[in-house]
Design an enzyme around this catalytic site. Sequence first.
Site, PDB file in Angstrom:
ATOM      1  CG  LEU A  51      -1.978  -1.117   1.277  1.00  0.00           C
ATOM      2  CD1 LEU A  51      -2.797  -1.011   2.554  1.00  0.00           C
ATOM      3  CD2 LEU A  51      -2.899  -1.069   0.066  1.00  0.00           C
ATOM      4  N   GLY A  52       1.954   1.280   0.730  1.00  0.00           N
ATOM      5  CA  GLY A  52       2.776   2.480   0.801  1.00  0.00           C
ATOM      6  C   GLY A  52       3.716   2.417   1.985  1.00  0.00           C
ATOM      7  N   GLY A  86       5.008   4.458   5.647  1.00  0.00           N
ATOM      8  CA  GLY A  86       4.727   5.443   6.668  1.00  0.00           C
ATOM      9  C   GLY A  86       6.009   6.074   7.169  1.00  0.00           C
ATOM     10  CE  LYS A 105       9.976  -1.184   1.932  1.00  0.00           C
ATOM     11  NZ  LYS A 105      10.607  -2.158   1.007  1.00  0.00           N
ATOM     12  CE  LYS A 160       4.161   2.810  10.036  1.00  0.00           C
ATOM     13  NZ  LYS A 160       3.781   4.123  10.624  1.00  0.00           N
ATOM     14  CG  ASP A 174       3.746  14.001   9.085  1.00  0.00           C
ATOM     15  OD1 ASP A 174       3.909  14.982   8.340  1.00  0.00           O
ATOM     16  OD2 ASP A 174       4.068  12.843   8.772  1.00  0.00           O
ATOM     17  CE  LYS A 215       2.795  13.287   5.249  1.00  0.00           C
ATOM     18  NZ  LYS A 215       4.205  13.222   4.845  1.00  0.00           N
ATOM     19  CG  ASN A 242       0.282  11.141   7.304  1.00  0.00           C
ATOM     20  OD1 ASN A 242       0.622  10.153   6.659  1.00  0.00           O
ATOM     21  ND2 ASN A 242       1.159  11.963   7.862  1.00  0.00           N
TER      22      ASN A 242
END
Length: 565
Positions: free
Chosen positions: A248-249, A251, A255, A271, A367, A369, A372
């Site tokens: 997925l991406g 953090g 990952k 995660k 953080d 944004k 997130n």
Amino acid sequence: MFSKIQKRFMNIFRFKNVASTCTNIKAAGEEFKPLKGNELLKEKIRVRQNEIDELATTETTNRKLRNVLLRETIKNQDKETQEQLQRQTEQRSKEKERWMSLEKEAQEENKREMIKHKERNMLLNEQLKALHKETEVQIQRQTEQRRKEKERLIALEKSALEENTREIMKHKQRNLLLSKSMETEKQKKLKKIEEERRMKKKARKKMASPYCQVVEKLDLALNMKEVDSRMVEKEPPCIEDFQLQSFLGEGSFGKVYKAQHRETGKLIALKTLVLHEMNDNYVFKCVALEQRILRLGSERQCLFLSSLVCSFQTEHYMCLGMDYAEGGNLESYLTEGALPLERVRFYSACIVLGLQFLHEHNIAHRDVKPENVLLYGDGYAKLADFGLCQEGMAYDSINMDICGTLPFMAPELLRGHYSRSVDWWALGVTMYILLTGNDPFSGANAEELLGNIITEVPDFSIDVTEDTMLIILNLLEENPGYRLGSGENGAEDVKNSPFFQGLDWEALEKKQIQAPFIPENRTTEQPEGSLELNPVVDSKPLQKKVQWGLEELFYARSSSSGLET
């Protein structure tokens, strides 16, 4: 007919009057008898007498005619009366015949009813006989059942006696065994006491570990002891319980993968953080803080923070299982351009509620944004990625650590002297980007971007409403003391902004408002399949004191809301 008879009677009445008149004239003539010498008078009297006689004759004739007519009338009336009587007699005879036929039909109907009644009585008698037979059969069955039940009870009583006998024998045998094992029991107690002493010694070393102390301080700052008392203890899962489907991406420190629980089919975002990096005290604290905040949101049931499902350890990774966001993050929607104002208002309200929960627990996100902010299947947004959070940030607390994503960092955060109001600055930047599709501050390099953040004011297009422009400018106030949300009321001041006018915050907190957009299940660039976590090359051994600290982070959410369905 009646009018003719009436006329005849009137004529008779007039005849009687003429007769009486003639009588009067005769009487007058007798009075004039002494005047016989007068011939003229006599002649007149004679003529008058003749007229009277003629009149009398005429009246007599008329009377006879009237009598004849009256008799005829009476005859006709008698005839009509007889005819009427005859008709009445005929009608009576017909009526009598009809009544006789009706009486005959009634008698026949009574006969038929009697026959039917007899037939019904016969059927009832047959049914009663059948019922009587069934009753007798049922009584026989009941008698047979009672007999069998009596036999069964007798058999049970016998078996119970035999069982008691066996139990007595077993009890005697156990007594013999207990008497033999008394000496070995003393030895087991001595071993147990020795094991307890060893565990207490290990616990004292564990409590002295700085990593365990980090977790203890976090629990104290976040008031996690109350959460612990409400948590249902459950064995944490392991990596074999999940099938990794896609990447997925990334953090702040690891990952994120899409994973499915093999037993229940529930999807989670897993995660993974490299285990040997936990030897760094700063990394361990960030991971521990993220785990504790995720767990806090889960246990306190905050609907606007990503929550923890489970946390466990593999050979090379520390894993945090979180609720899976079907819609991905908000940044992925900006590739198509700016979002509609209605969606920006809704997502901003969700972020405000998430920040309000964090600030009420003295946590600064640091953080905020679009990357997130995650979008879930019901269309609601949640704050995520708490790796850079700072605990203990009360209303008047000051921090000096510089961290975050540069385009979203407030001026005072860049200077290294800030409060939790930096989150409201980041919200203003996020709202501007969602609304316009562009950054409010830009620069050719980091130094120029930093200068523009401190000195520049963002530009707005003509179609931006006054309320929208006002809330963004108030959130991007350079002076943190005047910034919207920085006061003692915090999030309440932001919620009372004209931009959110008409929004039912209480209904939003309970998710009773229909989201303006329901996302489809977003697919990743990588096709879904069965993945495995790669072993870490050049992995360093994990320190024992770090392992003790990680064990404090193992967690499994209760079955009411966790992996079980």
